[in-house]
Structure formats: C-alpha cells, structure tokens
Motif scaffolding. Structure first.
Motif, PDB file in Angstrom:
ATOM      1  N   GLN A   1       0.838  -1.193   0.000  1.00  0.00           N
ATOM      2  CA  GLN A   1       0.000   0.000   0.000  1.00  0.00           C
ATOM      3  C   GLN A   1       0.879   1.251   0.000  1.00  0.00           C
ATOM      4  O   GLN A   1       1.928   1.281   0.642  1.00  0.00           O
ATOM      5  CB  GLN A   1      -0.911   0.006   1.221  1.00  0.00           C
ATOM      6  N   PRO A   2       0.466   2.298  -0.733  1.00  0.00           N
ATOM      7  CA  PRO A   2       1.262   3.527  -0.758  1.00  0.00           C
ATOM      8  C   PRO A   2       1.381   4.147   0.626  1.00  0.00           C
ATOM      9  O   PRO A   2       0.420   4.173   1.393  1.00  0.00           O
ATOM     10  CB  PRO A   2       0.464   4.444  -1.699  1.00  0.00           C
ATOM     11  N   GLY A   3       2.554   4.649   0.948  1.00  0.00           N
ATOM     12  CA  GLY A   3       2.760   5.307   2.233  1.00  0.00           C
ATOM     13  C   GLY A   3       2.243   6.731   2.213  1.00  0.00           C
ATOM     14  O   GLY A   3       1.772   7.245   1.185  1.00  0.00           O
ATOM     15  N   ALA A   4       2.358   7.391   3.346  1.00  0.00           N
ATOM     16  CA  ALA A   4       1.844   8.756   3.490  1.00  0.00           C
ATOM     17  C   ALA A   4       2.563   9.734   2.578  1.00  0.00           C
ATOM     18  O   ALA A   4       2.009  10.780   2.224  1.00  0.00           O
ATOM     19  CB  ALA A   4       1.979   9.198   4.948  1.00  0.00           C
ATOM     20  N   SER A   5       3.791   9.420   2.175  1.00  0.00           N
ATOM     21  CA  SER A   5       4.555  10.334   1.319  1.00  0.00           C
ATOM     22  C   SER A   5       4.058  10.337  -0.121  1.00  0.00           C
ATOM     23  O   SER A   5       4.399  11.242  -0.900  1.00  0.00           O
ATOM     24  CB  SER A   5       6.040   9.960   1.339  1.00  0.00           C
ATOM     25  N   VAL A   6       3.258   9.334  -0.510  1.00  0.00           N
ATOM     26  CA  VAL A   6       2.767   9.237  -1.892  1.00  0.00           C
ATOM     27  C   VAL A   6       1.522  10.105  -2.043  1.00  0.00           C
ATOM     28  O   VAL A   6       0.487   9.840  -1.423  1.00  0.00           O
ATOM     29  CB  VAL A   6       2.447   7.773  -2.263  1.00  0.00           C
ATOM     30  N   THR A   7       1.636  11.149  -2.862  1.00  0.00           N
ATOM     31  CA  THR A   7       0.497  12.047  -3.086  1.00  0.00           C
ATOM     32  C   THR A   7      -0.163  11.846  -4.441  1.00  0.00           C
ATOM     33  O   THR A   7      -1.235  12.396  -4.691  1.00  0.00           O
ATOM     34  CB  THR A   7       0.946  13.516  -2.973  1.00  0.00           C
ATOM     35  N   ALA A   8       0.499  11.076  -5.327  1.00  0.00           N
ATOM     36  CA  ALA A   8      -0.056  10.856  -6.664  1.00  0.00           C
ATOM     37  C   ALA A   8       0.330   9.471  -7.149  1.00  0.00           C
ATOM     38  O   ALA A   8       1.405   8.949  -6.827  1.00  0.00           O
ATOM     39  CB  ALA A   8       0.452  11.911  -7.635  1.00  0.00           C
ATOM     40  N   LEU A   9      -0.568   8.876  -7.930  1.00  0.00           N
ATOM     41  CA  LEU A   9      -0.337   7.564  -8.528  1.00  0.00           C
ATOM     42  C   LEU A   9      -0.488   7.671 -10.037  1.00  0.00           C
ATOM     43  O   LEU A   9      -1.427   8.310 -10.530  1.00  0.00           O
ATOM     44  CB  LEU A   9      -1.342   6.545  -7.990  1.00  0.00           C
TER      45      LEU A   9
END
Length: 315
Positions: A115-123
């Motif tokens: 799962q993306p962590g909190a630092s990931v703002t865009a996919l």
C-alpha cells in the motif's frame, strides 16, 4: 512523491552486430517504467510499483531505476522471468511483439502490491499492465482504493494486438477513467476507445464526461492539447527534436516521457494533488504541455526510451 504503477520490461531494440548482421539489443523499458525514469531524471521524487524478476534482466531494471533516483521500495521481486518486448521500427514508429506469459510483472496479485505510504500524493497507471491479468486486477484495485486521497493519472497506452479479453479490458478502463484526475491519450488511443469520424474535441468531451476532469491528447508531430475542467481547450505545437549526433532517433518512450514532463511541470516537488489538476488554469496547462513536449522531443532524438536529465533541457 509520485508512485508509478505498472510494467517494467526489456525492450529488444533493432541493432547491428559487429559482423553487420541484424540483431536485437536489450534495453530497460516499459511504459510505466519509462515515466518513472523520466520523473527521476527531472528531479521529481518518485517510485515504481511493479513486479520484477531476479534474473539478469530484472537486475538491469533495478540498476537503471536506482541510477535515475527512482525508489524501488514498491517493487515485488520474484524468480519468474522478465517480460520481453521485441521492437521493430517502421519509418521511425515503434511496433511491439510482447513475450509476457507467466512473467514476474504479469503474475502480480492484488495482495502482492504494498500500500502507498503517506509520502505518496499521486499515482500514475498505464501501459500493458492494465491489459494482462492478474496484474491488471492488482493495479486497478490499487487505483480504486487510493483515488479518494491521491491524484490519479492514467495513460492506457493501448496496444490492440496485445489485448486478449477486449470486453474485460474496456470495462477496466471505464472503471479507472471514472476515478482518474488526469487522463492522457494518443490519437490512436482515442480512436480505439471511441471509434468513428466524430471530431477529436467531441471525443475528448465524452472521455471527460466519464470522470476525469483533465484530459490530454498527444498528436505526434501535430503537438498536444488539453481539455480543462471548465471546458477550455489548450493546444501547443510539437517541439522540434534536437539533432542526434549519431543520426539515430525514434518514438520509443516519447509518450511516456511526455507524461513525466507534464507531471513535473505540475508538481516539481512530487507533491501533485487532486486540487492542482481540478483547478488548472489555461496558462498553467499550456506551460505543462510545453514542458511535456520539450522533454519528449529529447527522447525522440535518441534511440530507444532514453529520457533527458534536467540539466540537458534547454527550455
């Protein structure tokens, strides 16, 4: 950071052996891999989520990612083989033959992807990874689970010859279009999604009505356009490709690099947001389109998918 989710593979590019015979040269590639590499070289914090092999090709892919400052924390390593894409060029345009059965990338299951962590703002999603199960199901699930909190960009990069279940694939794209904030299509993509002689602007409006507020269209030598959330259309001409010292050049990776250039203009710090895409002004859209075209032009001047570093750009 921007997390690019999809395939990483080996492009087998046409080459000439020392004795003059025709051969293929292995080069790291894949639509989503190329976008991640381009983002990293442009200085945008980014990572790749993909299935990679522990074979010699997979090692080469990992080394290429690390050399371009792309995080590999989201990569799932297995002993399955790497995907190979044999490339032929027709008047500089790339055509592909994929070898993808039971590969590390294709056999990803939804439970495999972290799962993306909190630092990931865009996919970012796209490429052949959306056409081949079970990996396609894994990436779709990730998009559907994450879109409420993060910006989602989609470039389907449709390869009709690679699609075995067209109905399933179209339904998957429909579901992903519905949750995307930015969609980038080529003219070929647009024609496949919406066949017929309807004007491109009308087709773009139909795509927008499916969900994405911002729709981009790349048109090769005819430039690029964006349909904005308010209905405005912004167009820019193509950027002339720099002359290649070797005389080599092709379109491999051009659209993938355009995606990175556009995202880099929107979020040079990697902090892309849904609000940015949904409130984009015509002036900002034009600047982002120009930047995407400039970055893609450098890639077109080179053999294979070889995006520029930030210091190489003369904008």
């Amino acid at each position: 950071m921007i997390l690019c989710c999809g395939e990483a593979l080996i492009d087998m590019l046409p080459a000439t052996a020392a004795d003059g015979s025709a051969c293929f040269a292995p080069c790291p590639g894949g639509a989503v891999f190329n976008t991640a590499i381009a983002l990293g070289r442009l200085g945008v914090p980014c990572g790749l989520a993909a299935g990679l092999s522990s074979d010699m090709f997979g090692q080469r892919l990992l080394e290429a990612l690390e050399a371009s400052h792309v995080s590999t924390a989201g990569c799932v390593i297995s002993a399955r083989p790497s995907t190979l894409a044999f490339v032929t060029l027709e008047h500089g345009e790339a055509r592909y033959a994929f070898y993808d059965e039971n590969t590390a990338g294709r056999m990803l299951a939804p439970k495999d992807l972290p799962q993306p962590g909190a630092s990931v703002t865009a996919l970012f999603f796209g490429g052949i990874s959306l056409a081949c199960e079970p990996a396609a199901e894994a990436f779709e699930a990730l998009a559907l689970q994450s879109h409420a909190e993060r910006l989602v960009m989609l470039d389907p990069n449709i390869r009709p010859a690679f699609i075995t279940g067209e109905t399933r694939y179209r339904r998957r794209l429909d579901r992903m279009l519905a949750v995307s904030d930015i969609v980038k299509l080529s003219e070929d993509d647009l024609g496949w999604l919406l066949p017929g002689a309807e004007p491109a602007t009308d087709k773009l409006a139909r795509i927008q009505a499916m969900g994405p507020p911002l729709v981009l269209l790349t048109r090769g030598s005819k430039g690029a356009a964006a349909l904005l959330p308010g209905g405005d259309i912004v167009q820019v001409p193509a950027r002339p490709a720099p002359a290649a010292a070797s005389g080599a050049g092709d379109t491999v990776g051009a659209g993938d690099t355009f995606n990175a250039g556009f995202l880099a203009a929107l979020a040079p710090d990697g902090q892309a947001s849904k609000r940015t895409a949904r409130s984009l002004t015509p002036k900002a859209a034009e600047a982002a389109l120009h930047h995407g075209a400039a970055v893609a032009a450098v890639t077109v001047s080179r053999s294979g998918a070889n995006p520029p570093w930030q210091h190489e750009l003369d904008l």
